[in-house]
Write a protein that holds these residues in place. Sequence first.
Motif, PDB file in Angstrom:
ATOM      1  N   LEU A 126       0.824  -1.212   0.000  1.00  0.00           N
ATOM      2  CA  LEU A 126       0.000   0.000   0.000  1.00  0.00           C
ATOM      3  C   LEU A 126       0.856   1.260   0.000  1.00  0.00           C
ATOM      4  O   LEU A 126       0.545   2.229  -0.698  1.00  0.00           O
TER       5      LEU A 126
ATOM      6  N   LYS B 245       1.039   4.142  -2.990  1.00  0.00           N
ATOM      7  CA  LYS B 245       0.867   5.591  -2.750  1.00  0.00           C
ATOM      8  C   LYS B 245       2.050   6.369  -3.329  1.00  0.00           C
ATOM      9  O   LYS B 245       1.854   7.421  -3.951  1.00  0.00           O
TER      10      LYS B 245
ATOM     11  N   GLU C 230     -10.542  -6.869   2.711  1.00  0.00           N
ATOM     12  CA  GLU C 230     -10.528  -5.406   2.738  1.00  0.00           C
ATOM     13  C   GLU C 230      -9.178  -4.863   2.267  1.00  0.00           C
ATOM     14  O   GLU C 230      -9.118  -3.852   1.564  1.00  0.00           O
ATOM     15  N   ASP C 231      -8.101  -5.536   2.652  1.00  0.00           N
ATOM     16  CA  ASP C 231      -6.773  -5.113   2.204  1.00  0.00           C
ATOM     17  C   ASP C 231      -6.653  -5.215   0.684  1.00  0.00           C
ATOM     18  O   ASP C 231      -6.086  -4.326   0.032  1.00  0.00           O
TER      19      ASP C 231
ATOM     20  N   ARG D  74      -8.347  -2.321  -0.866  1.00  0.00           N
ATOM     21  CA  ARG D  74      -7.506  -1.119  -0.799  1.00  0.00           C
ATOM     22  C   ARG D  74      -6.445  -1.131  -1.901  1.00  0.00           C
ATOM     23  O   ARG D  74      -6.156  -0.112  -2.518  1.00  0.00           O
TER      24      ARG D  74
ATOM     25  N   ALA E 153      -6.140   1.552  -4.917  1.00  0.00           N
ATOM     26  CA  ALA E 153      -4.894   2.297  -5.126  1.00  0.00           C
ATOM     27  C   ALA E 153      -4.394   2.114  -6.552  1.00  0.00           C
ATOM     28  O   ALA E 153      -3.933   3.069  -7.192  1.00  0.00           O
TER      29      ALA E 153
ATOM     30  N   THR F  48     -10.451   6.274  -2.050  1.00  0.00           N
ATOM     31  CA  THR F  48     -10.391   5.626  -0.739  1.00  0.00           C
ATOM     32  C   THR F  48     -11.566   4.659  -0.633  1.00  0.00           C
ATOM     33  O   THR F  48     -12.615   4.887  -1.245  1.00  0.00           O
ATOM     34  N   PRO F  49     -11.401   3.594   0.139  1.00  0.00           N
ATOM     35  CA  PRO F  49     -12.493   2.635   0.272  1.00  0.00           C
ATOM     36  C   PRO F  49     -13.698   3.262   0.957  1.00  0.00           C
ATOM     37  O   PRO F  49     -13.525   4.134   1.803  1.00  0.00           O
TER      38      PRO F  49
END
Length: 121
Positions: free
Chosen positions: A43, A47, A94-95, A98, A102, A113-114
Amino acid sequence: MNYETARKILIDQTLTTEDYPDSLLMRMKQGKPPVPGQITSILLALKVVFEALKEASTLDRDLAYALFELSIKTQQLFAGGRKVGVDWPPLLKEDLLRISLAAESIFSGKWYTPPSSGLGG
């Protein structure tokens, strides 16, 4: 972390050769959870890549393929593992969402964003 390091991390996480036994794709193909800190590193790398490329009009093929693999292939491996009884970590779904958001952000140039889980807080 700089762009080149982040790019390398993302590409390395999609390699499924014996030289990369702990890549995210290799582990998921084997029905194993990510190693501790692996999702956080991915993650963060996403970014960094987003920030470096948000004004870019093109992406290199290796990076684009890694983004595809991290966003689509991981979802497929997660679903396939679940069908055969793999007990994935509770927050992995959930990861992976994300990670997908991204990757989508990198393609679009706008950070996503989630959605809120609705669990209060």
